[in-house]
Enzyme design. Structure first.
Site, PDB file in Angstrom:
ATOM      1  CG  ASN A  17      -2.191  -0.813   0.939  1.00 39.33           C
ATOM      2  OD1 ASN A  17      -3.019  -0.437   0.110  1.00 39.33           O
ATOM      3  ND2 ASN A  17      -2.306  -1.945   1.611  1.00 39.33           N
ATOM      4  NE  ARG A  68       0.342  -0.447  23.394  1.00 38.26           N
ATOM      5  CZ  ARG A  68       0.339  -1.358  22.420  1.00 38.26           C
ATOM      6  NH1 ARG A  68       0.424  -0.986  21.162  1.00 38.26           N
ATOM      7  NH2 ARG A  68       0.252  -2.640  22.694  1.00 38.26           N
ATOM      8  CG  MET A  93       0.552  -5.058  11.259  1.00 39.71           C
ATOM      9  SD  MET A  93      -1.127  -4.725  10.681  1.00 39.71           S
ATOM     10  CE  MET A  93      -1.897  -6.294  10.967  1.00 39.71           C
ATOM     11  NE  ARG A  94       3.781  -2.099  18.587  1.00 41.54           N
ATOM     12  CZ  ARG A  94       3.902  -3.092  19.459  1.00 41.54           C
ATOM     13  NH1 ARG A  94       3.874  -4.352  19.056  1.00 41.54           N
ATOM     14  NH2 ARG A  94       4.034  -2.839  20.748  1.00 41.54           N
ATOM     15  CG  HIS A 112      -9.509  -2.855   8.680  1.00 44.08           C
ATOM     16  ND1 HIS A 112      -8.625  -3.467   9.546  1.00 44.08           N
ATOM     17  CD2 HIS A 112     -10.597  -3.655   8.626  1.00 44.08           C
ATOM     18  CE1 HIS A 112      -9.166  -4.579  10.001  1.00 44.08           C
ATOM     19  NE2 HIS A 112     -10.365  -4.727   9.462  1.00 44.08           N
ATOM     20  CG  ASP A 148      -9.246  -1.990  12.611  1.00 40.76           C
ATOM     21  OD1 ASP A 148      -8.319  -1.286  12.183  1.00 40.76           O
ATOM     22  OD2 ASP A 148      -9.103  -3.189  12.902  1.00 40.76           O
ATOM     23  CD  GLU A 177      -5.864  -3.632   1.584  1.00 41.91           C
ATOM     24  OE1 GLU A 177      -4.991  -2.972   2.179  1.00 41.91           O
ATOM     25  OE2 GLU A 177      -6.082  -4.831   1.846  1.00 41.91           O
TER      26      GLU A 177
HETATM   27  C1  GAR Z   1      -3.065  -4.679   4.054  1.00 39.11           C
HETATM   28  O1  GAR Z   1      -4.002  -5.611   3.637  1.00 39.11           O
HETATM   29  C2  GAR Z   1      -3.690  -3.721   5.067  1.00 39.11           C
HETATM   30  O2  GAR Z   1      -5.018  -3.393   4.770  1.00 39.11           O
HETATM   31  C3  GAR Z   1      -3.604  -4.544   6.315  1.00 39.11           C
HETATM   32  O3  GAR Z   1      -2.333  -5.139   6.271  1.00 39.11           O
HETATM   33  C4  GAR Z   1      -1.958  -5.332   4.900  1.00 39.11           C
HETATM   34  C5  GAR Z   1      -0.620  -4.662   4.695  1.00 39.11           C
HETATM   35  O4  GAR Z   1      -0.124  -4.947   3.426  1.00 39.11           O
HETATM   36  N1  GAR Z   1      -3.758  -3.722   7.474  1.00 39.11           N
HETATM   37  C6  GAR Z   1      -4.362  -4.131   8.580  1.00 39.11           C
HETATM   38  O5  GAR Z   1      -4.792  -5.249   8.731  1.00 39.11           O
HETATM   39  C7  GAR Z   1      -4.444  -3.092   9.685  1.00 39.11           C
HETATM   40  N2  GAR Z   1      -5.509  -3.375  10.569  1.00 39.11           N
HETATM   41  P1  GAR Z   1       1.045  -4.056   2.810  1.00 39.11           P
HETATM   42  O6  GAR Z   1       2.152  -3.953   3.868  1.00 39.11           O
HETATM   43  O7  GAR Z   1       1.484  -4.824   1.601  1.00 39.11           O
HETATM   44  O8  GAR Z   1       0.477  -2.708   2.485  1.00 39.11           O
END
Ligand code: GAR
Length: 222
Positions: A17, A68, A93-94, A112, A148, A177
């Site tokens: 992304n 944190r 992812m934190r 998300h 989220d 995405e």
């Molecule tokens: C993506 O699918 C994003 O939507 C998800 O992690 C992936 C990251 O992919 N995010 C979450 O789940 C956050 N709650 P990427 O590193 O290739 O962008």
């Protein structure tokens, strides 16, 4: 001349992304530029992708901090050092504390991989398959305190096919995405997408045109 807002992208993994946002920001008329890609994981694959694209990178390793908030103070300092105006979470992812979320209120968006408010949290694709839903998708939203949640900037839907596994569904959603996030960032950075508060609820209103520069009050960080 379009005003390009300085964006800091926070990642934890492969950064596909992030790469989609960097690619979109190459267009001269895109209303944002990527000022920083920062990862909480030193081994995040996205860091090399960002560096190869000529984007400044930083690592703020959460494991190096006692708690944190200490981690977030360092993350915030890195954003400020790069004059970041708008934060994009892209596979970051934190969980964030109220302090960080308040510091970037209305100036931080997240992607998300579900059609929120369905399936917040982890394992969204497996849960969608278990529920038998026929549409899946992704959501870009302003970040609020509960995980989220927050006013939705945009969503994209994809079909769920009977042969899908979590992996095949994830791949279809991820492609969506990559189309959705650059469009939503453009809406926010240009001022077309603004949070409207009415009677205790919030939603995002999308204007047909960007506001004129003198009428565009960027949410304050202080
Ligand atoms: C993506 O699918 C994003 O939507 C998800 O992690 C992936 C990251 O992919 N995010 C979450 O789940 C956050 N709650 P990427 O590193 O290739 O962008």
């Amino acid at each position: 001349m379009v005003r390009r807002r300085r964006v800091g992208i926070a990642i934890s993994g492969g950064g596909s992304n992030m790469a989609a946002l960097v690619a979109a920001a190459r267009a001269a008329d895109y209303p944002a530029e990527v000022a920083l890609v920062v990862s909480n994981r030193p081994d995040a694959g996205g860091l090399a992708k960002a560096a190869a694209a000529g984007v400044p990178t930083a690592v703020v390793d959460h494991k190096a901090f006692g708690d944190r908030q200490a981690f977030e103070i360092a993350l915030h300092a890195e954003m400020v050092r790069h004059d970041v105006e708008l934060v994009c979470l892209a596979g970051f992812m934190r969980l964030l504390t109220p302090w960080f979320i308040e510091s970037w209120m209305d100036r931080m968006i997240n992607i998300h991989p579900s059609l929120l408010p369905a399936f917040p949290g982890l394992h969204t694709h497996a849960r969608a398959l278990a529920e038998g839903v026929k549409l899946a998708g992704c959501t870009v939203h302003f970040v609020r305190h509960a995980m989220d949640t927050g006013p939705v900037v945009g969503q994209a839907a994809v079909p769920v096919l009977s042969a899908d596994t979590p992996e095949t569904l994830a791949a279809r959603v991820l492609a969506a995405e990559h189309r959705l996030y650059p469009r939503c960032l453009a809406l926010v950075a240009s001022g077309r997408a603004a949070v409207v508060r009415e009677g205790g609820t919030e939603r995002v209103a999308i204007a047909a045109e960007p506001p004129p520069p003198e009428a565009f009050v960027w949410p304050s960080r202080d």
